[in-house]
Write an enzyme that holds these catalytic residues in place. Structure first.
Site, PDB file in Angstrom:
ATOM      1  N   GLU A  69      10.867  13.508   6.077  1.00 59.93           N
ATOM      2  CA  GLU A  69      11.646  13.555   4.838  1.00 59.93           C
ATOM      3  C   GLU A  69      10.900  14.311   3.746  1.00 59.93           C
ATOM      4  OE1 GLU A  69      12.233   9.225   5.464  1.00 59.93           O
ATOM      5  OE2 GLU A  69      14.111   9.520   4.375  1.00 59.93           O
ATOM      6  N   ASP A 122       9.182  -6.537  11.371  1.00 63.92           N
ATOM      7  CA  ASP A 122       8.568  -5.422  12.088  1.00 63.92           C
ATOM      8  C   ASP A 122       9.029  -5.478  13.547  1.00 63.92           C
ATOM      9  OD1 ASP A 122       6.739  -3.865  13.679  1.00 63.92           O
ATOM     10  OD2 ASP A 122       5.423  -3.794  11.927  1.00 63.92           O
ATOM     11  N   MET A 123       9.668  -4.407  14.004  1.00 65.10           N
ATOM     12  CA  MET A 123      10.261  -4.408  15.345  1.00 65.10           C
ATOM     13  C   MET A 123       9.230  -4.690  16.438  1.00 65.10           C
ATOM     14  SD  MET A 123      12.984  -4.339  16.971  1.00 65.10           S
ATOM     15  CE  MET A 123      14.423  -3.558  16.291  1.00 65.10           C
ATOM     16  N   ARG A 154      17.452  -6.236   5.679  1.00 65.07           N
ATOM     17  CA  ARG A 154      18.779  -6.139   5.042  1.00 65.07           C
ATOM     18  C   ARG A 154      19.864  -6.507   6.039  1.00 65.07           C
ATOM     19  NH1 ARG A 154      18.174  -0.127   3.024  1.00 65.07           N
ATOM     20  NH2 ARG A 154      15.937  -0.314   2.833  1.00 65.07           N
ATOM     21  N   GLU A 187      11.820   6.594  16.849  1.00 67.14           N
ATOM     22  CA  GLU A 187      10.841   7.515  17.430  1.00 67.14           C
ATOM     23  C   GLU A 187       9.915   6.843  18.439  1.00 67.14           C
ATOM     24  OE1 GLU A 187       8.751   9.244  14.072  1.00 67.14           O
ATOM     25  OE2 GLU A 187      10.677   9.678  13.125  1.00 67.14           O
ATOM     26  N   GLY A 191      14.465   2.871  10.784  1.00 69.79           N
ATOM     27  CA  GLY A 191      13.151   2.532  10.232  1.00 69.79           C
ATOM     28  C   GLY A 191      13.269   1.132   9.657  1.00 69.79           C
ATOM     29  N   GLY A 219      14.723   0.548   6.797  1.00 69.40           N
ATOM     30  CA  GLY A 219      16.158   0.697   6.570  1.00 69.40           C
ATOM     31  C   GLY A 219      16.722   1.432   7.779  1.00 69.40           C
ATOM     32  N   ILE A 261      11.325   3.160  14.294  1.00 67.75           N
ATOM     33  CA  ILE A 261      11.812   2.480  15.505  1.00 67.75           C
ATOM     34  C   ILE A 261      12.411   3.506  16.471  1.00 67.75           C
ATOM     35  CG2 ILE A 261      13.453   0.768  16.379  1.00 67.75           C
ATOM     36  CD1 ILE A 261      13.141  -0.679  13.612  1.00 67.75           C
ATOM     37  N   ASN A 278       7.668  10.177  -3.318  1.00 70.02           N
ATOM     38  CA  ASN A 278       8.737   9.285  -2.878  1.00 70.02           C
ATOM     39  C   ASN A 278       8.406   7.890  -3.416  1.00 70.02           C
ATOM     40  OD1 ASN A 278      10.475   7.615  -1.510  1.00 70.02           O
ATOM     41  ND2 ASN A 278       9.977   8.399   0.539  1.00 70.02           N
ATOM     42  N   ARG A 319      11.951  12.407  -4.396  1.00 67.54           N
ATOM     43  CA  ARG A 319      13.067  11.761  -3.711  1.00 67.54           C
ATOM     44  C   ARG A 319      13.798  10.881  -4.722  1.00 67.54           C
ATOM     45  NH1 ARG A 319      13.081   6.800   0.599  1.00 67.54           N
ATOM     46  NH2 ARG A 319      15.264   7.022   1.166  1.00 67.54           N
ATOM     47  N   HIS A 370      19.723   8.181   3.364  1.00 70.76           N
ATOM     48  CA  HIS A 370      18.874   8.800   4.393  1.00 70.76           C
ATOM     49  C   HIS A 370      19.311  10.244   4.674  1.00 70.76           C
ATOM     50  CE1 HIS A 370      17.806   4.636   6.306  1.00 70.76           C
ATOM     51  NE2 HIS A 370      16.826   5.049   5.517  1.00 70.76           N
TER      52      HIS A 370
HETATM   53  P1  ADP Z   1      10.466   3.302   6.457  1.00 72.17           P
HETATM   54  O1  ADP Z   1      11.924   3.063   6.706  1.00 72.17           O
HETATM   55  O2  ADP Z   1       9.865   2.326   5.501  1.00 72.17           O
HETATM   56  O3  ADP Z   1      10.114   4.753   6.200  1.00 72.17           O
HETATM   57  P2  ADP Z   1       9.497   3.721   9.153  1.00 72.17           P
HETATM   58  O4  ADP Z   1      10.516   4.755   9.450  1.00 72.17           O
HETATM   59  O5  ADP Z   1       8.071   4.125   9.171  1.00 72.17           O
HETATM   60  O6  ADP Z   1       9.786   2.923   7.828  1.00 72.17           O
HETATM   61  O7  ADP Z   1       9.718   2.557  10.208  1.00 72.17           O
HETATM   62  C1  ADP Z   1       8.987   1.383  10.114  1.00 72.17           C
HETATM   63  C2  ADP Z   1       9.323   0.487  11.261  1.00 72.17           C
HETATM   64  O8  ADP Z   1       9.114   1.176  12.512  1.00 72.17           O
HETATM   65  C3  ADP Z   1       8.402  -0.703  11.324  1.00 72.17           C
HETATM   66  O9  ADP Z   1       8.925  -1.759  10.611  1.00 72.17           O
HETATM   67  C4  ADP Z   1       8.356  -1.025  12.775  1.00 72.17           C
HETATM   68  O10 ADP Z   1       9.312  -2.043  12.985  1.00 72.17           O
HETATM   69  C5  ADP Z   1       8.849   0.211  13.493  1.00 72.17           C
HETATM   70  N1  ADP Z   1       7.889   0.724  14.473  1.00 72.17           N
HETATM   71  C6  ADP Z   1       6.802   1.496  14.259  1.00 72.17           C
HETATM   72  N2  ADP Z   1       6.167   1.737  15.432  1.00 72.17           N
HETATM   73  C7  ADP Z   1       6.877   1.101  16.395  1.00 72.17           C
HETATM   74  C8  ADP Z   1       6.738   0.949  17.797  1.00 72.17           C
HETATM   75  N3  ADP Z   1       5.728   1.518  18.486  1.00 72.17           N
HETATM   76  N4  ADP Z   1       7.667   0.204  18.455  1.00 72.17           N
HETATM   77  C9  ADP Z   1       8.670  -0.381  17.781  1.00 72.17           C
HETATM   78  N5  ADP Z   1       8.857  -0.272  16.467  1.00 72.17           N
HETATM   79  C10 ADP Z   1       7.975   0.449  15.780  1.00 72.17           C
END
Ligand code: ADP
Length: 398
Positions: A382, A275-276, A234, A326, A203, A205, A324, A15, A84, A173
């Site tokens: 994925e 980052d959330m 974005r 999950e 995520g 995105g 996010i 990917n 991908r 996605h």
């Molecule tokens: P990508 O879209 O790059 O594959 P991910 O699906 O791994 O990314 O998601 C990444 C985002 O998930 C991070 O930017 C973070 O904001 C969020 N994240 C990861 N763990 C947690 C958590 N425990 N609580 C809130 N947000 C989280």
């Protein structure tokens, strides 16, 4: 699967994104991930120890490390390499075994995804060099959304733009939305073809998809992955007239606007963090911009949830997935807050019970018992979905 392919039981999935490369080596009979890893921040100068100047260097490193390790003893073990590819345009309705014509068709799609497809293509070309006896398969983010009806995928712009320039909604996605929808069907013990689902991939995105009887009928990302929900960096939905104002009156250049909307907008644009987890920390410490960013993020999700509910009429399940979706129980609760009238509830203790409560199928149901809509948390995979689709594509050919 034919006999010659039976002894080949590993699939490598690549990917290659715009600034990162993820890979997984999968034992396909057991659907077991043997090894996986990622290289981030390619081309950035800040981390000298793990820094790779470009994709070529990073991919060379991954391929030669895998080849040297005991993980791939010989190319003969590899059934195929699944790649991908973000944008398949209208050309690719299915995954495709890579040959010169497929490469040319992916190259033609670069204009639609200039930030993503060049990296995907480089991954393919380098993998072909390193593993020249192994079949390579392209799996597209867009194929799951090829079932969007015409009244959904057309934009209300001159129709010639679609006919001449391919301007339409494609959706992204797709592998993730499809994978979690299948998992939900397994969990609910019903065929996917009988289910209406709203799937939220949140995520870096983020996108939301309305799935009717197993097929994608609407999705929030559009011609590019910039449209739709608010994301990490974005912008999601905006007024297209903003471009004219910023270029004509504020003398900003188009590249400046493009970079700002892709990299400095979304959560990051509003509160400085993408980052959330950091956004929550800031909001909890009283940062008003972080709270605003959270309110905007949740509001937009609810707006889409409502409209997809109206689109589908009846909804069996809502799925939260992606980093996010999950992990962020608080956000899930807020997205579903006050939606009892639609049969959507979130049970506090189930929602906060964590990953240990996931069933063996990888699902955590967080809705109250006996609600019309099952609210599910499902870990996406994925890479596994790309491997499965690659193998299915090989099987069709053989
Ligand atoms: P990508 O879209 O790059 O594959 P991910 O699906 O791994 O990314 O998601 C990444 C985002 O998930 C991070 O930017 C973070 O904001 C969020 N994240 C990861 N763990 C947690 C958590 N425990 N609580 C809130 N947000 C989280």
């Amino acid at each position: 699967m034919n006999v010659a392919l039976k002894n080949k039981h590993k699939v490598l999935v690549i990917n290659a994104g715009s600034s990162s490369i993820k890979y997984s080596l999968i034992e396909i009979t057991q659907k077991n991930i043997i090894a996986s890893g990622s290289i981030e921040n390619i081309g950035e100068t800040k981390d000298s120890s793990t820094n790779f100047a470009d994709h070529e260097q990073a991919l060379q490193y991954i391929f030669s490390t895998l080849k040297k390790s005991a993980l791939i003893n010989s190319e003969n073990e590899l059934l195929c390499i699944g790649h991908r590819v973000v944008h398949g345009g209208e050309h690719f309705q299915q995954p495709a075994i890579i040959n010169a014509e497929v490469i040319e068709n992916i190259r033609d799609t670069i204009v639609l995804a200039p930030l993503q497809n060049p990296a995907n293509l480089l991954g393919i070309e380098l993998a072909m060099k390193h593993f020249n006896t192994v079949t390579q398969v392209a799996v597209f983010d867009t194929t799951f959304h090829q079932t969007l009806p015409a009244h959904v995928y057309h934009y209300a712009v001159p129709k010639a733009w679609y006919e001449q320039h391919g301007v339409r909604r494609y959706g992204f996605h797709g592998t993730s939305h499809f994978y979690v929808a299948k998992k939900a069907a397994q969990y609910l013990c019903k065929p996917l073809e009988t289910l209406n689902i709203i799937s939220l991939h949140l995520g870096n995105g983020a996108s939301i998809t309305a799935i009717e009887k197993g097929k994608s009928v609407d999705t929030s990302m559009g011609m590019t992955p910039l449209e739709g929900l608010m994301m990490g960096s974005r912008c999601g939905d905006i007024d297209p007239a903003l471009h004219f104002y910023l270029t004509n009156s504020q003398k900003m250049s188009l590249p400046e606007i493009e970079t700002a909307l892709n990299k400095h907008s979304g959560l990051k644009g509003i509160c400085g963090e993408n980052d959330m987890r950091e956004v929550h920390k800031l909001a909890d410490s009283g940062d008003k911009n972080a709270q605003l960013a959270l309110d905007m993020y949740v509001y937009r999700i609810k707006k889409y949830l409502g409209s997809y509910f109206a689109t589908l009429g009846h909804v069996d399940a809502i799925i939260f997935t992606g980093g996010i979706g999950e992990n962020d129980a608080k956000l899930r609760e807020q997205c579903c807050y006050n939606l009892g009238v639609l049969g959507i509830t979130v049970n506090d203790s189930k929602n906060n019970s964590g990953k240990s409560n996931h069933t063996s199928s990888g699902c955590l149901e967080i809705s109250d018992n006996n609600q019309a809509v099952a609210v599910l948390v499902i870990k996406t995979n994925e890479e596994l979905e790309i491997a499965l689709q690659s193998v299915a594509c090989l099987d069709q050919e053989n």
